[in-house]
Design a protein around this motif. Structure first.
Motif, PDB file in Angstrom:
ATOM      1  N   UNK A   1       0.806  -1.223   0.000  1.00  0.00           N
ATOM      2  CA  UNK A   1       0.000   0.000   0.000  1.00  0.00           C
ATOM      3  C   UNK A   1       0.840   1.273   0.000  1.00  0.00           C
ATOM      4  N   UNK A   2       2.010   1.193  -0.647  1.00  0.00           N
ATOM      5  CA  UNK A   2       2.746   2.424  -0.886  1.00  0.00           C
ATOM      6  C   UNK A   2       2.005   3.267  -1.917  1.00  0.00           C
ATOM      7  N   UNK A   3       1.374   2.575  -2.867  1.00  0.00           N
ATOM      8  CA  UNK A   3       0.523   3.214  -3.863  1.00  0.00           C
ATOM      9  C   UNK A   3      -0.894   2.672  -3.712  1.00  0.00           C
ATOM     10  N   UNK A   4      -1.868   3.533  -3.851  1.00  0.00           N
ATOM     11  CA  UNK A   4      -3.266   3.128  -3.729  1.00  0.00           C
ATOM     12  C   UNK A   4      -4.105   3.811  -4.805  1.00  0.00           C
ATOM     13  N   UNK A   5      -4.974   3.032  -5.439  1.00  0.00           N
ATOM     14  CA  UNK A   5      -5.911   3.546  -6.433  1.00  0.00           C
ATOM     15  C   UNK A   5      -7.323   3.382  -5.880  1.00  0.00           C
ATOM     16  N   UNK A   6      -8.052   4.470  -5.808  1.00  0.00           N
ATOM     17  CA  UNK A   6      -9.397   4.479  -5.238  1.00  0.00           C
ATOM     18  C   UNK A   6     -10.367   4.969  -6.303  1.00  0.00           C
ATOM     19  N   UNK A   7     -11.321   4.122  -6.684  1.00  0.00           N
ATOM     20  CA  UNK A   7     -12.339   4.582  -7.625  1.00  0.00           C
ATOM     21  C   UNK A   7     -13.719   4.166  -7.115  1.00  0.00           C
ATOM     22  N   UNK A   8     -14.667   5.122  -7.207  1.00  0.00           N
ATOM     23  CA  UNK A   8     -16.037   4.908  -6.743  1.00  0.00           C
ATOM     24  C   UNK A   8     -16.988   5.454  -7.805  1.00  0.00           C
ATOM     25  N   UNK A   9     -18.053   4.740  -8.012  1.00  0.00           N
ATOM     26  CA  UNK A   9     -19.061   5.167  -8.981  1.00  0.00           C
ATOM     27  C   UNK A   9     -20.199   5.877  -8.257  1.00  0.00           C
ATOM     28  N   UNK A  10     -20.733   6.914  -8.890  1.00  0.00           N
ATOM     29  CA  UNK A  10     -21.817   7.698  -8.326  1.00  0.00           C
ATOM     30  C   UNK A  10     -23.081   7.386  -9.113  1.00  0.00           C
ATOM     31  N   UNK A  11     -23.930   6.517  -8.548  1.00  0.00           N
ATOM     32  CA  UNK A  11     -25.124   6.056  -9.251  1.00  0.00           C
ATOM     33  C   UNK A  11     -26.385   6.509  -8.524  1.00  0.00           C
ATOM     34  N   UNK A  12     -26.349   7.714  -7.954  1.00  0.00           N
ATOM     35  CA  UNK A  12     -27.471   8.220  -7.176  1.00  0.00           C
ATOM     36  C   UNK A  12     -28.701   8.425  -8.052  1.00  0.00           C
ATOM     37  N   UNK A  13     -29.867   8.300  -7.447  1.00  0.00           N
ATOM     38  CA  UNK A  13     -31.116   8.441  -8.159  1.00  0.00           C
ATOM     39  C   UNK A  13     -31.622   9.870  -8.203  1.00  0.00           C
ATOM     40  N   UNK A  14     -32.827  10.028  -8.723  1.00  0.00           N
ATOM     41  CA  UNK A  14     -33.477  11.326  -8.886  1.00  0.00           C
ATOM     42  C   UNK A  14     -32.610  12.281  -9.714  1.00  0.00           C
ATOM     43  N   UNK A  15     -31.850  11.715 -10.667  1.00  0.00           N
ATOM     44  CA  UNK A  15     -31.035  12.553 -11.544  1.00  0.00           C
ATOM     45  C   UNK A  15     -29.781  13.092 -10.893  1.00  0.00           C
ATOM     46  N   UNK A  16     -29.385  12.523  -9.743  1.00  0.00           N
ATOM     47  CA  UNK A  16     -28.212  13.058  -9.059  1.00  0.00           C
ATOM     48  C   UNK A  16     -26.910  12.397  -9.434  1.00  0.00           C
TER      49      UNK A  16
END
Length: 507
Positions: free
Chosen positions: A122-137
């Protein structure tokens, strides 16, 4: 007789020789079997060693509620963590459903898978998250970050983050809500969540972070929870989009737990924080995260009501500063949160289209300011362990919460310029006082999974009462057949209540 004796002697000798040969054969067989058994044991030991070595080389699997599943290589050369945040909400909002004021519709408030890949212990870390919120958000990426964990090399070095959509700690980072997954408060306070910094999403820059640094070496029985400084495009340039300006924005943040090592439950739970955001408005770019003062309620989708607005790109060139302190105090099942937030804008020349000036491009030369105050309480009332116990990871825990917040916005856009206000709500009113009182009740049906209700009572001194705007949408004034406002006055105030029914889970 002699012949019989001779025959008997020969027979006895034969039998004795045969018995001796048979005994020798049995001994040889026993020795052979013992040798084979010894070889089998050696082979079994070798196979067990090989199996143990292979098992040791296999990745390990672990799970922690709220932190997801971790798959880690035996030599820690890599690891992959997968987690998930979900929040479903039924909205019961005051007002007219035909303008989006929901009356029981289900909203996907949060639906966000997250992946963390660590390389080289964990000297290097890649963080990716998807934003799939509803109501058009939904907005594609929630985060897309690369970390270099310099603290793994030396405690003096920071963690360095850069990427398409980074995470940053700003004013009142922890005190203004606590936690959207384990705390009681439904959303961040109305002021800070509607400004560009909000949750600290940023791009086109770099941030340095020092976490969990002990203060014992200088005689203080506590620690620095976080120290951070960054240069990014906050509230703009997210999802990897380009920002068309060479002006840089900055932020700084510090949180300290000065008595965390004191063995006194009344003192060890204090946390003090202070943060500041310095945003340089560029009237040429028309995409600044601080080029607008706007406050909206906690609804989402079409039913979200604007309670104050200067208009898009209405703040002119110059420095916008948002800063403020916060205090958290935890003792046993109880947490107290207090926060203050202050905002000022230089607002010089270069206000773009949508400016609050009737004569654009000259700069308002006015005074624009806002402030927010919040005090919140979270209490785990009961769990299977008894009254005044519980946690977000304990099934059967009951959490109650209450908070009060006040936002004041003042725009004197004509000071010293002889110009008048023209955009947003400003033709009706130039200031507003917005109060929110909220009560929350949560029950944890599983570790980090909870169901609950939030009751929000708004009280606003001024509302936009033009036709088909906030005053009518919330049912605070009526509309006649000619679609003109009745029983309304310019800048009239009012109060209303909204209710949320929630299910939330962090895997």
């Amino acid at each position: 007789m002699k012949k019989s004796f001779l025959v008997g002697s020969m027979l006895a000798a034969f039998l004795l020789a045969a018995g001796t040969v048979r005994a020798q054969n049995v001994d040889q067989k026993i020795q052979s079997l013992e040798q084979e058994l010894s070889q089998l044991k050696e082979q079994q030991i070798e196979m067990k060693k090989e199996a143990t070595a292979q098992a040791a080389a296999m990745p390990s699997f672990s799970y922690r509620p709220g932190n997801g599943v971790l798959i880690e290589a035996a030599d820690k050369s890599w690891s992959l963590r997968q987690s998930f945040e979900a929040h479903m909400r039924y909205n019961f909002l005051s007002g007219r459903d035909q303008v989006g004021r929901s009356q029981g519709e289900l909203e996907g408030r949060r639906f966000r898978p997250q992946f963390n890949l660590c390389i080289n212990n964990c000297l290097w870390e890649l963080d990716w998250r998807l934003d799939l919120d509803g109501f058009g958000g939904n907005s594609e990426l929630q985060r897309g970050v690369i970390y270099f964990h310099g603290e793994n090399l030396s405690p003096w070095l920071p963690a360095v983050q850069f990427g398409m959509d980074t995470t940053n700690s700003g004013p009142n980072s922890r005190s203004r809500q606590g936690s959207g997954g384990t705390g009681a408060q439904a959303e961040y306070d109305l002021w800070t969540q509607n400004q560009g910094f909000n949750t600290g999403s940023a791009g086109s820059g770099i941030t340095l972070t020092w976490d969990d640094r002990s203060l014992s070496s200088i005689g203080i029985p506590g620690r620095i929870s976080r120290a951070e400084v960054g240069m990014n495009a906050y509230g703009e340039g997210g999802d990897g989009n380009q920002v068309n300006t060479d002006r840089k924005d900055f932020h700084t943040y510090l949180s300290v737990e000065p008595m965390s090592e004191v063995k006194n439950k009344w003192l060890s739970g204090f946390l003090f924080e202070y943060g500041a955001w310095f945003c340089n408005v560029d009237g040429r770019a028309l995409a600044n995260g601080c080029s607008r003062y706007r406050v909206r309620d906690n609804a989402r989708g079409n039913g979200r009501q604007t309670l104050f607005d200067t208009g898009s790109n209405s703040i002119g060139d110059g420095l916008h500063v948002q800063h403020g302190p916060g205090i958290l105090w935890s003792v046993g099942p109880y947490t107290l949160r207090t926060a203050l937030n202050f905002n000022t804008s230089e607002d010089g020349r270069g206000a773009g289209p949508g400016s609050i000036l009737q004569t654009s491009g000259l700069g308002t030369r006015g005074h624009k300011s806002a402030r927010m105050f919040l005090i919140g309480h979270d209490l785990f009332l009961w769990s299977p362990k008894g009254f005044l116990t519980g946690s977000a990871s304990t099934t059967g825990s009951v959490l109650v919460g209450q908070h009060f917040e006040r936002t004041d916005v003042a725009i004197d856009c004509g000071r010293g310029s002889g110009l008048t206000c023209a955009g947003g709500h400003l033709p009706q009113f130039h200031r507003n006082r917005i109060l929110l009182r909220e009560w929350d009740l949560w029950y944890f049906v599983a570790p980090r999974m909870s169901i609950g209700a939030s009751w929000l009572w708004y009280d606003v001194s001024n509302l936009d009462n033009r036709v088909n705007n906030t005053g009518q949408n919330l049912g605070l004034c009526r509309r006649n057949a000619a679609a003109t406002a009745t029983n309304c006055r310019s800048g009239g105030g009012g109060d209303w209540t909204d209710v949320f029914l929630n299910w939330r889970y962090t895997f």
